[in-house]
Design an enzyme around this catalytic site. Structure first.
Site, mmCIF file in Angstrom:
data_model
loop_
_atom_site.group_PDB
_atom_site.id
_atom_site.type_symbol
_atom_site.label_atom_id
_atom_site.label_comp_id
_atom_site.label_asym_id
_atom_site.label_seq_id
_atom_site.Cartn_x
_atom_site.Cartn_y
_atom_site.Cartn_z
ATOM 1 N N GLU A 34 -6.340 -10.702 -1.154
ATOM 2 C CA GLU A 34 -6.059 -10.669 0.280
ATOM 3 C C GLU A 34 -6.510 -11.994 0.890
ATOM 4 O OE1 GLU A 34 -7.674 -7.380 2.438
ATOM 5 O OE2 GLU A 34 -6.629 -5.859 1.268
ATOM 6 N N GLU A 39 -6.119 -0.779 8.286
ATOM 7 C CA GLU A 39 -6.081 -0.485 9.725
ATOM 8 C C GLU A 39 -5.121 0.674 10.011
ATOM 9 O OE1 GLU A 39 -7.994 -3.497 8.668
ATOM 10 O OE2 GLU A 39 -5.926 -4.160 8.822
ATOM 11 N N ASN A 88 -9.687 0.787 -3.170
ATOM 12 C CA ASN A 88 -9.475 -0.393 -2.338
ATOM 13 C C ASN A 88 -10.796 -0.819 -1.706
ATOM 14 O OD1 ASN A 88 -7.552 -2.267 -0.883
ATOM 15 N ND2 ASN A 88 -8.585 -1.314 0.858
ATOM 16 N N GLU A 89 -11.260 -2.003 -2.067
ATOM 17 C CA GLU A 89 -12.501 -2.544 -1.510
ATOM 18 C C GLU A 89 -13.614 -1.496 -1.548
ATOM 19 O OE1 GLU A 89 -11.155 -3.950 2.348
ATOM 20 O OE2 GLU A 89 -10.940 -5.972 1.563
ATOM 21 N N TYR A 129 0.842 -1.191 0.000
ATOM 22 C CA TYR A 129 0.000 0.000 0.000
ATOM 23 C C TYR A 129 0.882 1.247 0.000
ATOM 24 C CZ TYR A 129 -4.492 -2.219 1.385
ATOM 25 O OH TYR A 129 -5.663 -2.938 1.433
ATOM 26 N N TYR A 157 -0.343 -9.177 13.470
ATOM 27 C CA TYR A 157 -1.319 -9.790 12.577
ATOM 28 C C TYR A 157 -1.275 -11.329 12.599
ATOM 29 C CZ TYR A 157 -4.803 -8.977 8.900
ATOM 30 O OH TYR A 157 -5.970 -8.886 8.177
#
Length: 634
Positions: free
Chosen positions: A264, A125, A183-184, A79, A331
């Site tokens: 993803e 996030e 993005n999404e 990103y 994560y």
């Protein structure tokens, strides 16, 4: 026309032809007939992992990329957080830990292709999903839409970023093979096709007609419908709790031909403060990865290394209530927060080895860790007594509270000060009737801590005092919402506070440059501390503490544990490590990268404790993290 001019024209014409030949020798495209990507005219399947350069010190980029390469990956997905590079409007930063092109170069040297996700919105996030908070100076702006103010800002940013990326395209000799647009987007309520068309036009203009553009959306019809657009290849994302065939069948309904792509595939998950530490089963990840690869699918594992939300960069969610993301972005990924190989990585490498040759040689080892031991901190002073240092420009006066955005302070803390309008001999409720505290407020009267207000959960507390007493409200921005419909997340006191029957007015509002003061050497420099007085024990409310970690000749990674401290922020040698909140958990330690420490000079530690420090005021440097303790334990 003289000979020299003719020679120059011929030279540049030949150079242009040569570039065309070189460009023609390298190609990356979608083969709709054979349902795959083609790289240089041959079928290609990528096995990729997500890594965020913004969450890893530049010193460690090469190490992390090499470990990903040795695990069998042939690509990485990254990103580009807009706000990381343009914190202040029109001021761009691509140096140091923000040197995106250096990261691309290191990936190229390592042998890794790149899947670029330049946003403008990224989720991740990350604070406000990567959108800069200065956009909110237009209070009615509709983010992620064809809103005129938003499109103007996006276009200006992309005109800076995308030309830098063009030379890194695979077809131009670089390593970027595909580029995601937005993005999404299908998960966002606006569903504005004009916005997506504008982005497609921008990306085509700056990156060329032959660059493979794609979209990524969640595994629902609604998300795929609103997030996809003709001319950009539609991909899907899903984790281990999904039926693979059903998910790819959904992608096929939107892309009947072309490669299967899971952009993803979730190897783990994020943590919010108060959550149980998220974990995803290693065997399940390896098994599902193998199933997708055996179908010929292209897979990006999100995350392969998560890293750390240093400073104030963590995001937040808001479903039923505001929930801030913790400092660690470990994560439960194949590479740990500190970049160490895990059992999950070894399992993934074994799976990949069944489908492609793994690079020969050992996996680079974990970085060395050091348990430096205890350091006792001493109190510097109550935050309210240090405003000359922390807010040298002084306060802004306003009858009613102003937001962070109105004050053009986008991150961290601001202090709101006024006086009590009358005597309050008994407990009197201080109320945020419109839930206007974003996100936590620490309330003191005459320097004595009275309690706190918290967004969505604690809208009232009691106050006592006398008419004319000074009341200070320190407001903490806990990170802007990064997903969903509430990303227009203004911070500060967004509405009036009511004390009993009185609306508090006539505020002095102090923007606090805590990071700037600490970067300049305070408080260890000894300049402008609180007035000298008798040695005191810990004080409740927002208080600064400082100490030093003596050098021992080594600068190794370590983990800082603040046992029995409550909540706050830590800086070491001027770098903001992020937030701690062991009382709420689950995270109990903060990652301290070794390169941050000096092996030969004292290492300065500064702590802002917001509620209550322990009597011992000690912190502990450990050689291992503690991320999974039960919430509420210390």
């Amino acid at each position: 026309m003289d000979t020299k001019t003719v020679f120059s024209l011929v030279f540049f014409a030949c150079l242009a032809v040569n570039r065309t030949v070189v460009s023609g020798a390298r190609s990356f495209s979608i083969d709709y007939n054979n349902n795959c990507f083609q790289k240089d005219g041959k079928p290609f399947q990528y096995i990729s992992g997500s890594i965020h350069y913004s969450r890893i010190p530049q010193y460690y980029w090469r190490d992390r990329l090499l470990k990903m390469y040795m695990a069998g990956l042939n690509a990485v997905q990254i990103y580009v957080p807009w706000n990381f590079h343009e914190e202040k409007q029109g001021v761009y930063n691509f140096s140091g830990d923000r040197d995106l092109e250096n990261f691309l170069d290191l990936a190229n040297q390592t042998g890794l292709l790149v899947i670029l996700r330049p946003g403008p919105y990224i989720c991740a996030e990350w604070e406000m999903g990567g959108l800069p908070a200065w956009l909110l100076q237009k209070p009615n702006i509709v983010l992620r839409s064809a809103d005129t103010d938003y499109l103007e800002a996006v276009t200006t940013w992309m005109a800076v970023l995308l030309p830098k990326m063009r030379r890194w395209l695979y077809t131009n000799g670089g390593n970027i093979i595909t580029v995601q647009v937005e993005n999404e987007y299908g998960s966002y309520y606006v569903c504005d096709y004009n916005y997506m068309r504008h982005l497609r036009t921008l990306f085509r203009f700056f990156l060329g007609e032959n660059t493979v553009l794609f979209t990524t959306d969640g595994n629902t019809d609604r998300e795929m419908t609103c997030g996809t657009l003709e001319g950009m290849y539609a991909t899907i994302d899903f984790g281990t709790d999904v039926n693979i065939s059903q998910a790819f069948s959904r992608q096929r309904r939107f892309e009947p031909r072309g490669p299967l792509v899971n952009s993803e595939f979730y190897t783990g998950w994020l943590d919010h403060w108060g959550d149980k530490h998220a974990q995803v089963d290693t065997q399940k990840v390896s098994r599902m990865l193998g199933e997708m690869l055996s179908m010929g699918a292209n897979v990006n594992m999100y995350m392969f290394e998560g890293g750390t939300n240093f400073g104030y960069w963590n995001g937040a969610d808001h479903d039923n209530r505001f929930r801030s993301v913790v400092t660690s972005y470990d994560y439960n990924a194949p590479l740990s927060e500190a970049g160490d190989p895990t059992e999950k990585l070894l399992g993934i490498r074994d799976t990949i080895s069944k489908f492609r040759d793994i690079p020969v040689g050992p996996m680079p080892p974990a970085s060395p860790k050091m348990a430096y031991g205890f350091v006792t901190l001493t109190m510097v002073g109550n935050l309210s007594s240090l405003l000359d240092t922390l807010s040298p420009q002084g306060p802004v006066r306003s009858r009613y509270p102003l937001s962070f955005e109105e004050m053009k302070q986008y991150y961290g803390f601001m202090l709101y000060r006024t006086t009590l309008p009358r005597d309050l001999p008994e407990d009197t409720p201080l109320i945020s009737p419109l839930n206007g505290v974003h996100d936590r407020a620490y309330v003191s009267v005459c320097g004595v801590f009275q309690g706190l207000l918290e967004r969505d959960t604690t809208l009232v507390m009691n106050v006592t005092g006398k008419e004319g007493d000074q009341i200070d409200v320190l407001v903490e921005n806990m990170g802007r919402v990064n997903f969903g419909s509430k990303i227009n997340d203004f911070k500060g006191l967004l509405s009036n506070l009511v004390l009993g029957e009185d609306v508090l007015t006539d505020w002095q509002i102090y923007p606090l440059d805590i990071d700037g003061a600490i970067a300049s050497g305070w408080p260890q420099s000894g300049q402008r501390r609180s007035p000298p007085g008798p040695v005191r024990g810990p004080s409740d409310g927002p208080v600064f503490y400082q100490g030093t970690l003596p050098p021992n000749g080594l600068a190794w990674d370590t983990f800082l544990r603040l046992n029995e401290w409550t909540k706050g922020q830590v800086w070491i040698n001027g770098m903001n490590l992020g937030r701690y909140w062991p009382k709420r958990g689950p995270q109990q330690t903060l990652y301290v990268p070794g390169p941050l420490l000096s092996p030969t000079q004292p290492n300065n530690i500064t702590v802002l404790e917001l509620e209550r420090a322990p009597p011992h005021t000690r912190v502990l440097f450990m050689d291992r993290p503690q991320l999974g303790s039960t919430a509420g334990k210390t």
